[in-house]
Motif scaffolding. Structure first.
Motif, mmCIF file in Angstrom:
data_model
loop_
_atom_site.group_PDB
_atom_site.id
_atom_site.type_symbol
_atom_site.label_atom_id
_atom_site.label_comp_id
_atom_site.label_asym_id
_atom_site.label_seq_id
_atom_site.Cartn_x
_atom_site.Cartn_y
_atom_site.Cartn_z
ATOM 1 N N PRO A 1 34.271 -3.458 -2.547
ATOM 2 C CA PRO A 1 34.036 -4.892 -2.991
ATOM 3 C C PRO A 1 35.018 -5.839 -1.695
ATOM 4 O O PRO A 1 35.753 -5.186 -1.064
ATOM 5 C CB PRO A 1 35.116 -5.127 -4.195
ATOM 6 N N THR A 2 34.286 -6.980 -1.732
ATOM 7 C CA THR A 2 35.185 -7.811 -0.709
ATOM 8 C C THR A 2 36.594 -8.075 -0.819
ATOM 9 O O THR A 2 37.012 -8.333 -2.231
ATOM 10 C CB THR A 2 34.541 -9.242 -0.706
ATOM 11 N N ASN A 3 37.566 -7.712 0.129
ATOM 12 C CA ASN A 3 39.033 -7.590 -0.082
ATOM 13 C C ASN A 3 39.345 -6.628 -1.129
ATOM 14 O O ASN A 3 40.603 -6.663 -1.603
ATOM 15 C CB ASN A 3 39.580 -9.025 -0.257
ATOM 16 N N CYS B 1 27.418 -14.820 1.471
ATOM 17 C CA CYS B 1 28.608 -14.034 1.089
ATOM 18 C C CYS B 1 29.892 -14.138 1.976
ATOM 19 O O CYS B 1 29.581 -14.411 3.240
ATOM 20 C CB CYS B 1 28.081 -12.467 0.782
ATOM 21 N N ASN C 1 33.290 -9.275 4.373
ATOM 22 C CA ASN C 1 34.184 -8.019 3.782
ATOM 23 C C ASN C 1 34.735 -7.263 4.748
ATOM 24 O O ASN C 1 35.836 -7.131 4.888
ATOM 25 C CB ASN C 1 32.983 -7.201 3.049
ATOM 26 N N ARG C 2 33.940 -6.505 5.477
ATOM 27 C CA ARG C 2 34.600 -5.353 6.526
ATOM 28 C C ARG C 2 34.152 -5.645 7.753
ATOM 29 O O ARG C 2 32.919 -5.885 8.020
ATOM 30 C CB ARG C 2 34.225 -4.041 5.859
ATOM 31 N N CYS D 1 28.802 -8.515 5.229
ATOM 32 C CA CYS D 1 29.479 -9.601 4.334
ATOM 33 C C CYS D 1 29.062 -9.163 2.872
ATOM 34 O O CYS D 1 28.176 -8.588 2.491
ATOM 35 C CB CYS D 1 28.974 -10.897 4.683
ATOM 36 N N GLY D 2 29.910 -9.675 1.765
ATOM 37 C CA GLY D 2 29.620 -9.427 0.420
ATOM 38 C C GLY D 2 29.755 -7.983 0.040
ATOM 39 O O GLY D 2 30.357 -7.228 0.714
ATOM 40 N N ASP D 3 29.804 -7.489 -1.228
ATOM 41 C CA ASP D 3 30.010 -6.495 -1.772
ATOM 42 C C ASP D 3 29.026 -5.379 -1.275
ATOM 43 O O ASP D 3 27.802 -5.623 -0.955
ATOM 44 C CB ASP D 3 29.824 -6.507 -3.106
ATOM 45 N N PRO E 1 40.460 -3.269 3.932
ATOM 46 C CA PRO E 1 40.127 -4.841 3.008
ATOM 47 C C PRO E 1 40.445 -5.823 3.945
ATOM 48 O O PRO E 1 41.897 -5.692 4.418
ATOM 49 C CB PRO E 1 40.947 -4.419 1.919
#
Length: 192
Positions: A7-9, A60, A63-64, A97-99, A133
């Motif tokens: 998941p994002t963060n 989105c 994310n990473r 970006c995003g999950d 994260p």
């Protein structure tokens, strides 16, 4: 099907991906990433597929961050940051970006499969140790400031407030260097 959600963060978590009546995981993968899926397979190589939202860059949050590996450098991968030069190990390669969802992939059948316990461990380690994260948003901020994130990191790899302040100040100074205010320079001794 056993997989992992990144998941994002948040930290990676083991999940069960629903298989529909036709044996497909497409609908559940789309639900998990919030849109149409696209594989991003450069991180783990053969056997593990990472699915991202194909429009995530536009829809989105970051994310990473994905950093180039020695294998990517040796294979001559082009930098996704400028598309004009090969990456070097440790350089920023991309921002996802995003999950994200990781599943196993069977090359012989061309189908997704359960992630093994070892593969889950590899995915979890990568997305908690290498691509932590918050790394995506950190790199986006660094790019917007005209700085590389490493310049704001302490020796233990953590981003520090002092490092962020120095990087922000350097970025502001860099922007100010190219700015012409159009007003004549004033001598402090002149009478106005």
């Amino acid at each position: 099907m056993k997989g992992m959600l990144i998941p994002t963060n948040g930290n990676p978590v083991e999940i069960d991906i629903e298989v529909d009546e036709t044996g497909s995981t497409l609908h559940d993968l789309q639900r998990l990433v919030g849109g149409n899926i696209e594989p991003f397979d450069v991180i783990f190589g053969e056997g593990i597929s990472l699915y991202v939202n194909e429009e995530g860059l536009f829809t989105c949050p970051p994310n990473r961050a994905v950093y180039a590996t020695k294998g990517m450098e040796e294979a001559g991968y082009l930098s996704m940051m400028d598309y004009s030069s090969p990456v070097k190990e440790g350089e920023l390669y991309s921002i996802l970006c995003g999950d994200l969802v990781a599943v196993g992939f069977d090359f012989e059948t061309g189908e997704n499969r359960d992630l093994s316990a070892d593969e889950m461990s590899r995915v979890a380690d990568y997305f908690t140790e290498v691509s932590k994260p918050g790394s995506g948003i950190e790199e986006v901020i660094a790019i917007r400031m005209g700085q590389r994130r490493e310049e704001a990191r302490s020796e233990d790899g953590r981003v520090t407030l002092k490092g962020e302040a120095q990087a922000s100040r350097a970025a502001s100074e860099k922007l100010a260097e190219g700015r012409d205010t159009g007003s004549p320079a004033r001598d402090d001794h002149s009478i106005v």
